[in-house]
Design a protein around this motif. Structure first.
Motif, PDB file in Angstrom:
ATOM      1  N   LEU A   1       0.830  -1.204   0.000  1.00 41.70           N
ATOM      2  CA  LEU A   1       0.000   0.000   0.000  1.00 41.70           C
ATOM      3  C   LEU A   1       0.863   1.253   0.000  1.00 41.70           C
ATOM      4  O   LEU A   1       0.601   2.207  -0.735  1.00 41.70           O
ATOM      5  CB  LEU A   1      -0.926   0.006   1.222  1.00 41.70           C
ATOM      6  CG  LEU A   1      -2.123  -0.935   1.212  1.00 41.70           C
ATOM      7  CD1 LEU A   1      -2.828  -0.897   2.566  1.00 41.70           C
ATOM      8  CD2 LEU A   1      -3.096  -0.567   0.108  1.00 41.70           C
ATOM      9  N   TYR A   2       1.889   1.247   0.845  1.00 40.42           N
ATOM     10  CA  TYR A   2       2.801   2.385   0.912  1.00 40.42           C
ATOM     11  C   TYR A   2       3.528   2.582  -0.412  1.00 40.42           C
ATOM     12  O   TYR A   2       3.722   3.709  -0.873  1.00 40.42           O
ATOM     13  CB  TYR A   2       3.799   2.168   2.049  1.00 40.42           C
ATOM     14  CG  TYR A   2       4.958   3.130   2.033  1.00 40.42           C
ATOM     15  CD1 TYR A   2       4.736   4.508   2.081  1.00 40.42           C
ATOM     16  CD2 TYR A   2       6.262   2.677   1.979  1.00 40.42           C
ATOM     17  CE1 TYR A   2       5.794   5.393   2.068  1.00 40.42           C
ATOM     18  CE2 TYR A   2       7.318   3.557   1.974  1.00 40.42           C
ATOM     19  CZ  TYR A   2       7.081   4.911   2.013  1.00 40.42           C
ATOM     20  OH  TYR A   2       8.129   5.782   1.990  1.00 40.42           O
ATOM     21  N   LEU A   3       3.929   1.483  -1.039  1.00 37.40           N
ATOM     22  CA  LEU A   3       4.623   1.552  -2.320  1.00 37.40           C
ATOM     23  C   LEU A   3       3.753   2.228  -3.375  1.00 37.40           C
ATOM     24  O   LEU A   3       4.186   3.156  -4.067  1.00 37.40           O
ATOM     25  CB  LEU A   3       5.023   0.147  -2.767  1.00 37.40           C
ATOM     26  CG  LEU A   3       5.697   0.022  -4.135  1.00 37.40           C
ATOM     27  CD1 LEU A   3       7.043   0.724  -4.119  1.00 37.40           C
ATOM     28  CD2 LEU A   3       5.873  -1.448  -4.507  1.00 37.40           C
ATOM     29  N   LEU A   4       2.505   1.772  -3.501  1.00 39.91           N
ATOM     30  CA  LEU A   4       1.599   2.336  -4.499  1.00 39.91           C
ATOM     31  C   LEU A   4       1.289   3.803  -4.206  1.00 39.91           C
ATOM     32  O   LEU A   4       1.292   4.647  -5.123  1.00 39.91           O
ATOM     33  CB  LEU A   4       0.301   1.523  -4.538  1.00 39.91           C
ATOM     34  CG  LEU A   4       0.428   0.071  -5.011  1.00 39.91           C
ATOM     35  CD1 LEU A   4      -0.899  -0.659  -4.856  1.00 39.91           C
ATOM     36  CD2 LEU A   4       0.911   0.017  -6.450  1.00 39.91           C
ATOM     37  N   CYS A   5       1.042   4.127  -2.946  1.00 41.29           N
ATOM     38  CA  CYS A   5       0.722   5.505  -2.566  1.00 41.29           C
ATOM     39  C   CYS A   5       1.902   6.433  -2.825  1.00 41.29           C
ATOM     40  O   CYS A   5       1.751   7.521  -3.386  1.00 41.29           O
ATOM     41  CB  CYS A   5       0.313   5.553  -1.099  1.00 41.29           C
ATOM     42  SG  CYS A   5      -0.156   7.195  -0.512  1.00 41.29           S
ATOM     43  N   SER A   6       3.101   6.018  -2.435  1.00 40.20           N
ATOM     44  CA  SER A   6       4.281   6.867  -2.600  1.00 40.20           C
ATOM     45  C   SER A   6       4.625   7.084  -4.068  1.00 40.20           C
ATOM     46  O   SER A   6       5.025   8.180  -4.461  1.00 40.20           O
ATOM     47  CB  SER A   6       5.478   6.252  -1.864  1.00 40.20           C
ATOM     48  OG  SER A   6       5.250   6.201  -0.481  1.00 40.20           O
ATOM     49  N   VAL A   7       4.482   6.041  -4.870  1.00 44.54           N
ATOM     50  CA  VAL A   7       4.756   6.195  -6.311  1.00 44.54           C
ATOM     51  C   VAL A   7       3.817   7.228  -6.923  1.00 44.54           C
ATOM     52  O   VAL A   7       4.239   8.085  -7.713  1.00 44.54           O
ATOM     53  CB  VAL A   7       4.613   4.830  -7.019  1.00 44.54           C
ATOM     54  CG1 VAL A   7       4.571   5.015  -8.530  1.00 44.54           C
ATOM     55  CG2 VAL A   7       5.773   3.921  -6.641  1.00 44.54           C
ATOM     56  N   TRP A   8       2.546   7.169  -6.535  1.00 46.14           N
ATOM     57  CA  TRP A   8       1.600   8.154  -7.072  1.00 46.14           C
ATOM     58  C   TRP A   8       1.950   9.567  -6.614  1.00 46.14           C
ATOM     59  O   TRP A   8       1.902  10.515  -7.407  1.00 46.14           O
ATOM     60  CB  TRP A   8       0.176   7.817  -6.663  1.00 46.14           C
ATOM     61  CG  TRP A   8      -0.800   8.842  -7.164  1.00 46.14           C
ATOM     62  CD1 TRP A   8      -1.287   9.923  -6.520  1.00 46.14           C
ATOM     63  CD2 TRP A   8      -1.346   8.892  -8.496  1.00 46.14           C
ATOM     64  NE1 TRP A   8      -2.118  10.639  -7.321  1.00 46.14           N
ATOM     65  CE2 TRP A   8      -2.176  10.040  -8.549  1.00 46.14           C
ATOM     66  CE3 TRP A   8      -1.233   8.089  -9.617  1.00 46.14           C
ATOM     67  CZ2 TRP A   8      -2.868  10.390  -9.694  1.00 46.14           C
ATOM     68  CZ3 TRP A   8      -1.930   8.442 -10.757  1.00 46.14           C
ATOM     69  CH2 TRP A   8      -2.736   9.575 -10.789  1.00 46.14           C
TER      70      TRP A   8
ATOM     71  N   PHE B   1      -5.238  13.456  -5.464  1.00 46.73           N
ATOM     72  CA  PHE B   1      -4.234  13.481  -4.405  1.00 46.73           C
ATOM     73  C   PHE B   1      -4.856  13.097  -3.069  1.00 46.73           C
ATOM     74  O   PHE B   1      -4.375  12.213  -2.352  1.00 46.73           O
ATOM     75  CB  PHE B   1      -3.614  14.879  -4.360  1.00 46.73           C
ATOM     76  CG  PHE B   1      -2.699  15.133  -3.190  1.00 46.73           C
ATOM     77  CD1 PHE B   1      -1.367  14.806  -3.270  1.00 46.73           C
ATOM     78  CD2 PHE B   1      -3.173  15.727  -2.033  1.00 46.73           C
ATOM     79  CE1 PHE B   1      -0.519  15.044  -2.205  1.00 46.73           C
ATOM     80  CE2 PHE B   1      -2.341  15.972  -0.974  1.00 46.73           C
ATOM     81  CZ  PHE B   1      -1.005  15.630  -1.057  1.00 46.73           C
ATOM     82  N   TYR B   2      -5.963  13.751  -2.703  1.00 46.11           N
ATOM     83  CA  TYR B   2      -6.657  13.461  -1.457  1.00 46.11           C
ATOM     84  C   TYR B   2      -7.196  12.034  -1.440  1.00 46.11           C
ATOM     85  O   TYR B   2      -7.145  11.350  -0.413  1.00 46.11           O
ATOM     86  CB  TYR B   2      -7.813  14.430  -1.249  1.00 46.11           C
ATOM     87  CG  TYR B   2      -7.419  15.805  -0.792  1.00 46.11           C
ATOM     88  CD1 TYR B   2      -7.229  16.096   0.561  1.00 46.11           C
ATOM     89  CD2 TYR B   2      -7.258  16.834  -1.703  1.00 46.11           C
ATOM     90  CE1 TYR B   2      -6.876  17.368   0.976  1.00 46.11           C
ATOM     91  CE2 TYR B   2      -6.911  18.113  -1.287  1.00 46.11           C
ATOM     92  CZ  TYR B   2      -6.716  18.371   0.054  1.00 46.11           C
ATOM     93  OH  TYR B   2      -6.376  19.626   0.454  1.00 46.11           O
TER      94      TYR B   2
ATOM     95  N   ASP C   1       4.147  15.028  -7.746  1.00 40.17           N
ATOM     96  CA  ASP C   1       5.139  16.097  -7.577  1.00 40.17           C
ATOM     97  C   ASP C   1       5.853  16.402  -8.884  1.00 40.17           C
ATOM     98  O   ASP C   1       6.032  17.568  -9.257  1.00 40.17           O
ATOM     99  CB  ASP C   1       6.174  15.695  -6.514  1.00 40.17           C
ATOM    100  CG  ASP C   1       5.699  16.007  -5.114  1.00 40.17           C
ATOM    101  OD1 ASP C   1       4.708  16.756  -4.975  1.00 40.17           O
ATOM    102  OD2 ASP C   1       6.292  15.491  -4.157  1.00 40.17           O
ATOM    103  N   VAL C   2       6.277  15.355  -9.568  1.00 44.65           N
ATOM    104  CA  VAL C   2       7.006  15.547 -10.829  1.00 44.65           C
ATOM    105  C   VAL C   2       6.137  16.241 -11.864  1.00 44.65           C
ATOM    106  O   VAL C   2       6.567  17.180 -12.537  1.00 44.65           O
ATOM    107  CB  VAL C   2       7.503  14.180 -11.359  1.00 44.65           C
ATOM    108  CG1 VAL C   2       8.063  14.325 -12.778  1.00 44.65           C
ATOM    109  CG2 VAL C   2       8.567  13.606 -10.434  1.00 44.65           C
ATOM    110  N   ALA C   3       4.885  15.795 -11.980  1.00 43.64           N
ATOM    111  CA  ALA C   3       3.989  16.391 -12.965  1.00 43.64           C
ATOM    112  C   ALA C   3       3.653  17.842 -12.626  1.00 43.64           C
ATOM    113  O   ALA C   3       3.539  18.693 -13.514  1.00 43.64           O
ATOM    114  CB  ALA C   3       2.702  15.569 -13.069  1.00 43.64           C
TER     115      ALA C   3
END
Length: 315
Positions: free
Chosen positions: A247-254, A276-277, A259-261
């Motif tokens: 879950l943390y992996l998927l959330c952090s990647v998004w 985001f929310y 941020d990049v976009a």
């Protein structure tokens, strides 16, 4: 200067969709958190959890409660339609920083919860692991305090940066301030990437090592025709820890993609921050489900309440 890559695409969701997903999600999660708080405050001394487990679970529950409260406040207040453009963005920005802070503290609690269970379950052989197991309480408390100060500093820097940018003087902003913000942004992104990979590696390593040990131990017990409910409970906790890592992996990647976009492209990427929310709310909701399934204190209390209600209904 931030928007160096020209991409012409748009990703967003409507306000109605955002509200229909997050209102029931946040309300249900807050009720779950209230139940967890009730479970963490038992009447008898025998039922009381010992630190640092109590501190780790309390930190997780508290962060999730605050996170869903901020999300619900944003949804119900309808600032998007009632405020001006500048005020709306200010509300989005401040609420987003609060959500990010609580989410990062929640992730830290999950990380050290995995490490705590690893130290409690797996026998230590390496000198460092032996020292860690003997001083697990001091180590966990120190890590939680250091992480909170680190995230609080980042929170203050971003809020101060936004306020300065909001009330800037044009001649300062166009030269010195732009370079300072750009450099700070680059450093922050790299720090978050380093912390992201460190957290994932630590959570996966501790979780996989614990599962490997428990499977070997349960296999040996099956050969000797013995079974242990405690081992099954430990295995359940470890598996939910692995799910929490995913879950943390998927959330952090998004969030990194967001941020990049936002900072490095011209794309219209979630301008209202609704996605985001929603991503953070789903992560927190998944964390609550994992807590309810994986933690014995929550699961047993839920079964006890259900039996009392069901029994009184039959009577």
């Amino acid at each position: 200067m931030f928007h160096s890559i020209h991409w012409s695409f748009s990703i967003s969701i409507s306000l109605k969709t955002f509200q229909s997903v997050n209102v029931p999600l946040s309300l249900f999660s807050i009720f779950m958190d209230i139940f967890f708080i009730f479970c963490l405050s038992p009447v008898s001394e025998q039922q009381r959890l010992k630190p640092p487990l109590l501190v780790l679970l309390g930190s997780l529950v508290g962060c999730n409660t605050a996170l869903h409260f901020f999300t619900l406040l944003f949804v119900l207040s309808d600032f998007a339609n009632s405020l001006s453009e500048t005020d709306s963005y200010s509300f989005y920005y401040f609420t987003a920083q609060c959500l990010l802070f609580t989410m990062r503290v929640s992730i830290t609690s999950c990380l050290w919860l995995n490490v705590f269970y690893y130290c409690q379950i797996v026998p230590a052989r390496h000198p460092f692991l032996i020292m860690l197991k003997r001083n697990i309480r001091l180590f966990v408390y120190s890590a939680l305090i250091i992480d909170k100060f680190f995230f609080l500093e980042e929170f203050i820097v971003y809020i101060a940066s936004y306020l300065i940018r909001l009330y800037r003087k044009p001649e300062i902003y166009n030269s010195t301030y732009t370079n300072m913000v750009t450099n700070a942004l680059i450093v922050d992104i790299w720090l978050r990437l380093v912390y992201f990979f460190f957290s994932v590696c630590m959570m996966l390593a501790s979780g996989c090592a614990t599962i490997s040990y428990l499977r070997r131990h349960m296999r040996n017990m099956e050969k000797s025709s013995r079974s242990s409910a405690r081992l099954q409970s430990q295995l359940r906790v470890t598996i939910t820890g692995i799910i929490q890592t995913l879950l943390y992996l998927l959330c952090s990647v998004w969030l990194i993609l967001d941020d990049v976009a936002f900072y490095l492209t011209t794309a219209d990427f979630d301008q209202k921050a609704y996605i985001f929310y929603t991503v953070i709310s789903l992560y927190s909701f998944g964390t609550n489900i994992n807590l309810g399934v994986g933690q014995t204190v929550f699961r047993e209390q839920a079964i006890l309440i259900w039996q009392k209600l069901f029994g009184s209904f039959l009577d």
